[in-house]
Design an enzyme around this catalytic site. Structure first.
Site, PDB file in Angstrom:
ATOM      1  N   HIS A 242       0.813  -1.219   0.000  1.00  0.00           N
ATOM      2  CA  HIS A 242       0.000   0.000   0.000  1.00  0.00           C
ATOM      3  C   HIS A 242       0.855   1.282   0.000  1.00  0.00           C
ATOM      4  CE1 HIS A 242      -3.421  -2.576   1.119  1.00  0.00           C
ATOM      5  NE2 HIS A 242      -2.744  -3.013   2.144  1.00  0.00           N
TER       6      HIS A 242
HETATM    7  O1  RIB Z   1      -5.141   0.005   4.560  1.00  0.00           O
HETATM    8  C1  RIB Z   1      -3.751   0.018   4.429  1.00  0.00           C
HETATM    9  C2  RIB Z   1      -3.139   1.082   5.260  1.00  0.00           C
HETATM   10  O2  RIB Z   1      -3.403   0.821   6.627  1.00  0.00           O
HETATM   11  C3  RIB Z   1      -1.610   1.142   5.151  1.00  0.00           C
HETATM   12  O3  RIB Z   1      -1.181   2.463   5.322  1.00  0.00           O
HETATM   13  C4  RIB Z   1      -1.138   0.296   6.307  1.00  0.00           C
HETATM   14  O4  RIB Z   1       0.140   0.714   6.794  1.00  0.00           O
HETATM   15  C5  RIB Z   1      -2.189   0.612   7.336  1.00  0.00           C
HETATM   16  O5  RIB Z   1      -1.815   1.821   7.970  1.00  0.00           O
END
Ligand code: RIB
Ligand code: CA
Length: 312
Positions: A242
Site C-alpha cells: 500500500h
Molecule cells: O489500509 C492500508 C493502510 O493501513 C496502510 O497504510 C497500512 O500501513 C495501514 O496503515
C-alpha cells in the site's frame, strides 16, 4: 530540482518499505522530516519504528517527530493482527542512537509549510491523517504552500479492508480524512483499488530477497512477515504494498493512472463509517477535489522499488 516532501506515517510494515524507498531516493526527494501518528500501533511504537528505520540507513539528517496519539474524534483502533505487537514484528532493526525531535509533529508541519513558499512542498500521509488535518485546522493558511497531498487511504470502487466499507487509514480517522479532502488542497488518493494491484508475488519477492543492502535485507524480512495475513485473507498471489505506492508515484508518476473525482468521506456512525464516496461517473454536481488513482504498472513499480532498495 528535488521535490520537498514530508512523510506522515504509522510504521507499520508497508510504511517501513515506503520510508526505505524515500531514503533511497535522495537524488530526487528532499525528505524534510518524518512525522509519526497513531494507527497500525500506538504512537510510542510508530515513533520508535521510524527511528529504527532511520538508524538502519544512517539518515540522522532527517528529523523524526511524534504527532497525535489518537484520532480527532474516534477511539483509536490499531492493527497488531497485521503488523505484529511492535508494529514491525519480524524485522531486525538497530536500536536508535538518535532520538526524536522535541517539537510536536503538527508544529513542525505548520512551520515547514509556512516556510516552504507557494506550492513549495508535498505532504505524503500513509497512515490516519490526524496530524495533517490538525495542522490544516490550526493553520489554514498553509494550504497555499502545499503543492499536493498524496495519501494512501480509501477505496473508490472496491470494498474496504477493515470493514466491508472502509479502508483502515480512513476508518481510523474519518474526520481527519474529511478535513483533508475538504481543505481545497490538491489531493491524490492511492486507495485499495490501486494498492491491491501492487502485489509482492513470489517472483517479485525473490528479486528483493537477492539484494545485499541493509534496506534490501529489511524489505525481504518485511515481505516474509507481511505476506502471512494478506495472502490468507485475500487469497492473492502476494501482499499488497500500500504505502510504497505513494513514494513510487513521486518518483515515477507515469507508472500510475486515475481520474479526477469528487471524493467525500462518510463520518456517520454505522456500516458506512470511513467509506470514501468517490463520484467516479460524475453523477453529482460537486466539482472534483481529488485525483483517484486506480491503475499501476506493477512490474514497473517493483522494478523501481527493487533497484532503489539495492542502493541503500
Ligand atoms: O489500509 C492500508 C493502510 O493501513 C496502510 O497504510 C497500512 O500501513 C495501514 O496503515
Ligand atoms: Ca500506513
Amino acid at each position: 530540482m528535488k521535490r520537498k516532501i514530508i512523510i506522515d506515517c504509522d510504521p507499520g510494515q508497508d510504511d517501513a518499505i515506503a520510508l526505505l524507498l524515500a531514503f533511497a531516493a535522495s537524488d530526487a526527494l528532499d525528505l524534510l522530516g518524518i512525522t509519526c501518528v497513531a494507527g497500525n500501533v500506538g504512537l510510542p511504537l510508530t515513533l520508535r519504528n521510524a527511528l529504527k528505520l532511520r538508524e538502519l540507513v544512517g539518515r540522522h539528517d532527517v528529523p523524526v517527530f511524534a504527532g497525535c496519539p489518537r484520532p480527532i474524534l474516534q477511539r483509536l483502533e490499531t492493527a497488531e493482527h497485521v503488523h505484529g505487537e511492535t508494529g514491525l514484528d519480524g524485522v531486525d532493526l538497530p536500536e536508535p542512537s538518535f532520538g526524536a525531535d522535541r517539537r510536536h509533529a503538527v508544529d513542525f508541519l505548520i512551520k515547514t509549510c509556512r516556510s516552504a513558499g507557494l506550492n513549495g512542498l508535498t505532504l505524503c500521509p500513509v497512515g490516519p491523517m490526524t496530524n495533517i488535518a490538525t495542522a490544516l485546522v490550526m493553520a489554514p493558511d498553509i494550504g497555499a504552500n502545499i503543492a499536493e497531498i498524496a495519501f494512501m487511504g480509501g477505496a473508490a470502487l472496491g470494498p474496504g479492508n477493515i470493514t466491508p466499507a472502509a479502508e483502515f487509514n480512513v476508518f481510523v480517522d474519518p474526520h481527519a480524512a474529511r478535513i483533508v479532502l475538504e481543505s481545497g488542497v490538491r489531493t491524490t488518493m492511492f486507495g485499495l483499488d490501486v494498492t491491491h494491484k501492487a502485489l509482492a508475488t513470489p517472483a517479485r519477492r525473490a528479486a528483493i530477497d537477492a539484494l545485499d543492502t541493509p534496506s534490501g535485507r529489511a524489505a525481504s524480512q518485511i515481505l516474509a512477515y507481511y505476506d502471512r495475513t494478506d495472502v490468507d485473507k485475500y487469497g492473492d498471489a502476494g501482499a499488497p504494498l500500500h504505502d510504497p505506492c505513494v513514494i513510487a508515484y513521486l518518483l515515477a508518476p507515469e507508472l500510475f493512472d486515475g481520474r479526477d473525482c469528487h471524493t467525500a468521506v462518510s463520518t456517520e456512525d454505522g456500516p458506512a463509517l470511513g467509506r470514501t464516496v468517490v463520484d467516479w461517473w460524475g453523477r453529482s454536481e460537486a466539482l472534483p477535489n481529488c485525483r483517484v488513482i486506480t491503475e499501476i504498472d506493477a512490474n514497473g513499480f517493483f522494478d523501481l522499488l527493487t533497484e532503489r532498495l539495492g542502493q541503500v
